[in-house]
Design a protein around this motif. Sequence first.
Motif, mmCIF file in Angstrom:
data_model
loop_
_atom_site.group_PDB
_atom_site.id
_atom_site.type_symbol
_atom_site.label_atom_id
_atom_site.label_comp_id
_atom_site.label_asym_id
_atom_site.label_seq_id
_atom_site.Cartn_x
_atom_site.Cartn_y
_atom_site.Cartn_z
ATOM 1 N N GLY A 148 0.798 -1.216 0.000
ATOM 2 C CA GLY A 148 0.000 0.000 0.000
ATOM 3 C C GLY A 148 0.827 1.259 0.000
ATOM 4 N N VAL A 149 0.122 2.366 0.168
ATOM 5 C CA VAL A 149 0.760 3.678 0.241
ATOM 6 C C VAL A 149 0.261 4.398 1.481
ATOM 7 C CG1 VAL A 149 1.033 3.893 -2.262
ATOM 8 C CG2 VAL A 149 -1.025 4.805 -1.164
ATOM 9 N N VAL A 150 1.140 5.237 2.015
ATOM 10 C CA VAL A 150 0.798 6.063 3.170
ATOM 11 C C VAL A 150 1.189 7.505 2.854
ATOM 12 C CG1 VAL A 150 1.091 6.421 5.643
ATOM 13 C CG2 VAL A 150 1.318 4.117 4.697
ATOM 14 N N ILE A 151 0.262 8.426 3.070
ATOM 15 C CA ILE A 151 0.569 9.848 2.960
ATOM 16 C C ILE A 151 0.929 10.328 4.357
ATOM 17 C CG2 ILE A 151 -0.231 12.116 2.227
ATOM 18 C CD1 ILE A 151 -0.018 9.976 -0.002
ATOM 19 N N LEU A 152 2.189 10.715 4.542
ATOM 20 C CA LEU A 152 2.689 11.100 5.861
ATOM 21 C C LEU A 152 2.225 12.503 6.244
ATOM 22 C CD1 LEU A 152 6.347 9.738 5.554
ATOM 23 C CD2 LEU A 152 4.319 8.573 6.453
ATOM 24 N N ARG A 153 2.458 12.853 7.488
ATOM 25 C CA ARG A 153 2.004 14.143 8.019
ATOM 26 C C ARG A 153 2.594 15.322 7.262
ATOM 27 N NH1 ARG A 153 5.614 11.469 10.598
ATOM 28 N NH2 ARG A 153 7.456 12.356 11.614
ATOM 29 N N MET A 179 4.012 0.109 20.889
ATOM 30 C CA MET A 179 5.023 1.148 20.735
ATOM 31 C C MET A 179 6.265 0.623 20.022
ATOM 32 S SD MET A 179 3.665 3.868 21.647
ATOM 33 C CE MET A 179 5.154 4.795 21.318
ATOM 34 N N ASN A 180 6.621 -0.618 20.259
ATOM 35 C CA ASN A 180 7.768 -1.188 19.550
ATOM 36 C C ASN A 180 7.488 -1.270 18.054
ATOM 37 O OD1 ASN A 180 10.435 -2.485 19.541
ATOM 38 N ND2 ASN A 180 9.304 -4.326 18.931
ATOM 39 N N ILE A 181 6.249 -1.666 17.689
ATOM 40 C CA ILE A 181 5.871 -1.725 16.272
ATOM 41 C C ILE A 181 5.902 -0.329 15.664
ATOM 42 C CG2 ILE A 181 3.957 -2.209 14.683
ATOM 43 C CD1 ILE A 181 3.225 -4.543 16.629
ATOM 44 N N LEU A 182 5.375 0.656 16.392
ATOM 45 C CA LEU A 182 5.408 2.038 15.880
ATOM 46 C C LEU A 182 6.838 2.527 15.711
ATOM 47 C CD1 LEU A 182 2.459 3.769 17.784
ATOM 48 C CD2 LEU A 182 2.678 3.444 15.307
ATOM 49 N N ASN A 183 7.714 2.163 16.623
ATOM 50 C CA ASN A 183 9.128 2.549 16.488
ATOM 51 C C ASN A 183 9.739 1.939 15.229
ATOM 52 O OD1 ASN A 183 9.246 4.118 18.812
ATOM 53 N ND2 ASN A 183 9.786 2.379 20.128
ATOM 54 N N LEU A 184 9.416 0.669 14.960
ATOM 55 C CA LEU A 184 9.939 0.011 13.756
ATOM 56 C C LEU A 184 9.415 0.694 12.495
ATOM 57 C CD1 LEU A 184 9.539 -3.739 14.844
ATOM 58 C CD2 LEU A 184 11.688 -2.489 14.557
ATOM 59 N N TYR A 229 9.835 3.967 7.758
ATOM 60 C CA TYR A 229 8.969 4.735 6.851
ATOM 61 C C TYR A 229 8.721 6.170 7.316
ATOM 62 C CZ TYR A 229 7.839 0.005 5.199
ATOM 63 O OH TYR A 229 7.911 -1.284 4.722
ATOM 64 N N ASN A 230 9.276 6.567 8.468
ATOM 65 C CA ASN A 230 8.997 7.882 9.053
ATOM 66 C C ASN A 230 7.507 8.039 9.365
ATOM 67 O OD1 ASN A 230 9.822 10.407 10.012
ATOM 68 N ND2 ASN A 230 9.358 11.418 8.075
ATOM 69 N N LEU A 231 6.883 6.955 9.725
ATOM 70 C CA LEU A 231 5.439 6.900 9.920
ATOM 71 C C LEU A 231 5.100 7.053 11.396
ATOM 72 C CD1 LEU A 231 3.108 4.271 8.240
ATOM 73 C CD2 LEU A 231 3.009 4.582 10.708
ATOM 74 N N VAL A 232 4.061 7.851 11.702
ATOM 75 C CA VAL A 232 3.499 7.924 13.057
ATOM 76 C C VAL A 232 2.071 7.380 12.998
ATOM 77 C CG1 VAL A 232 4.947 9.885 13.692
ATOM 78 C CG2 VAL A 232 2.644 10.293 12.773
ATOM 79 N N GLU A 233 1.490 7.115 14.167
ATOM 80 C CA GLU A 233 0.207 6.407 14.188
ATOM 81 C C GLU A 233 -0.890 7.153 13.443
ATOM 82 O OE1 GLU A 233 -2.621 3.917 17.300
ATOM 83 O OE2 GLU A 233 -1.134 5.324 18.091
ATOM 84 N N GLU A 234 -0.917 8.468 13.524
ATOM 85 C CA GLU A 234 -1.955 9.247 12.850
ATOM 86 C C GLU A 234 -1.897 9.081 11.333
ATOM 87 O OE1 GLU A 234 -2.798 13.912 12.177
ATOM 88 O OE2 GLU A 234 -2.660 13.335 14.314
ATOM 89 N N ASP A 235 -0.720 8.727 10.789
ATOM 90 C CA ASP A 235 -0.576 8.586 9.338
ATOM 91 C C ASP A 235 -1.435 7.459 8.768
ATOM 92 O OD1 ASP A 235 1.242 10.684 9.180
ATOM 93 O OD2 ASP A 235 2.962 9.372 9.512
ATOM 94 N N PHE A 236 -1.846 6.511 9.604
ATOM 95 C CA PHE A 236 -2.721 5.441 9.112
ATOM 96 C C PHE A 236 -4.048 5.990 8.589
ATOM 97 C CE2 PHE A 236 -0.127 2.637 11.949
ATOM 98 C CZ PHE A 236 0.289 1.744 10.972
ATOM 99 N N ILE A 237 -4.459 7.160 9.089
ATOM 100 C CA ILE A 237 -5.719 7.762 8.634
ATOM 101 C C ILE A 237 -5.660 8.035 7.132
ATOM 102 C CG2 ILE A 237 -7.249 9.760 8.877
ATOM 103 C CD1 ILE A 237 -7.342 7.970 11.291
ATOM 104 N N SER A 238 -4.491 8.434 6.645
ATOM 105 C CA SER A 238 -4.331 8.741 5.216
ATOM 106 C C SER A 238 -3.493 7.665 4.535
ATOM 107 C CB SER A 238 -3.701 10.123 5.032
ATOM 108 O OG SER A 238 -2.492 10.230 5.765
ATOM 109 N N ALA A 239 -3.894 6.423 4.746
ATOM 110 C CA ALA A 239 -3.177 5.289 4.148
ATOM 111 C C ALA A 239 -4.151 4.384 3.412
ATOM 112 C CB ALA A 239 -2.451 4.497 5.232
ATOM 113 N N GLU A 240 -3.635 3.716 2.405
ATOM 114 C CA GLU A 240 -4.362 2.635 1.722
ATOM 115 C C GLU A 240 -3.460 1.419 1.766
ATOM 116 O OE1 GLU A 240 -5.369 3.773 -2.220
ATOM 117 O OE2 GLU A 240 -6.790 5.319 -1.603
ATOM 118 N N ILE A 241 -3.709 0.545 2.715
ATOM 119 C CA ILE A 241 -2.862 -0.636 2.883
ATOM 120 C C ILE A 241 -3.725 -1.879 2.726
ATOM 121 C CG2 ILE A 241 -1.337 -1.898 4.427
ATOM 122 C CD1 ILE A 241 -0.548 0.767 5.678
#
Length: 459
Positions: A144-149, A213-218, A223-235
């Motif tokens: 998928g793709v993620v649009i970051l903050r 939190m470990n998964i978010l750190n990975l 990917y420079n991804l934070v949890e809020e970025d999932f809102i603008s993702a298509e995975i």
Amino acid sequence: MNLKYELRNGWKVINEMNNIDAVMKYSDEYMDFLNKGKTERKCVKEIEKMAIEKGFKSILDIEKVSPGDKIYAINKDKNIALFIIGKQDIEKGLRIIGSHIDSPRLDLKPNPLYEDDNMGYFKTHYYGGIKKYQWVTIPLAMYGVVILRDGSKVEINIGDEENDPVFCVTDLLPHLAAKQRQKTLEKGIEGEDLNLLIGSIPDEDQEKDKVKMNILNLLNSKYNLVEEDFISAEIEIVPAGKAKNLGFDSSMILSYGHDDRVCSFAGVKAILETENPEYTASILCADKEETGSNGNTGMHSRFYENTVAELINMQTDYSDLKIRRAFSNSKVLSADVNAGYDPNYSSVYEKNNSCHIGYGVCISKYTGARGKSGTSDANAEFVGEIRSIFNEANVVWQSGELGKVDEGGGGTIAYILANYDAQVLDCGVGVLSMHAPYEIISKADIFEMYRGYKAFLNK
């Protein structure tokens, strides 16, 4: 003269025509396409690459069109349409192969990540008509793709490379499944139970949600991804692994995504091998068919109509009447799969009017459900025309319906194009285990389908 209608075995004809090597070569190319095109976005990229190699140019780089010009257009990275301008004006009609490149799958919810009992999960929402119980305990990949903050886009592709991890949805062990076994197949696994297991190592520096939190750190480090970025993702979550030859004789292909990439690939191959057609030839690969063809990338969008309008404007003085005439004069093969007759479940098929595996491409005068609901129902004249084209090219073909009248049914994009007053006929191949994570098709059938599409575009 033989007065009876009889099926022809595709392999028998292929052997008679010495086409075995061609069938196997075509099948290898198709399997490679499946492996690279696990999502509609991936399919569009692959088709664009194939088109450019054959001299197609983006419509964005074109100002005028002439007969023989090869053009492609992309819509939001999820649709692609290819055109070869014909000798006749576009107003005289197109020869269109209409397919779709989306397939049933699991999508991540907008807020998917959670932790439970020191295990990390993604919440999913299934896409299209699936049997939910088929998606548990199998290896799954993530695309998928993620649009970051900051507005940048990153791609996620995990699960199909040799050293990639995979993911899965767990199931209940049989020792504790007494109540589960009493449920219907539909209720045995519920939609909200399709939770993707994604990790279990805790981050001990955190006070709570240590695994999450470990998964978010990975994800952040890669990917420079934070949890809020999932809102603008298509995975999308799809079966992991490559397409495989099936059977001792390698006569079939077992893979995810035959519905409907098998027809899309055949249409693309057919138009890539077409030169200077009498009428403008086109292959359309749409999105969202599995959920009703809605949205701005589905067949109900104006993308294809707008693209044809642009081409008319590049060819001659534009008018609304010309595009209306173009579609009214068009002839379309709605390129989608049919239910292959399965002897293991013969009770739901009417054998004389079923699509049989290994007996060539299948034409369906109508699809729909029960009382022909949701179908375009091609007229006899157009069915006869396609039949003649296939016979003239010695294409192995058959006719089929989607199961017994009262058993259910299904639809395609045929009725949408028919609403434009075009002549439309469903035409594809039979599939076993349709909409399962791994579907089955015959190599003989897909080769005859490709030959049939090519004959149609060049007639």
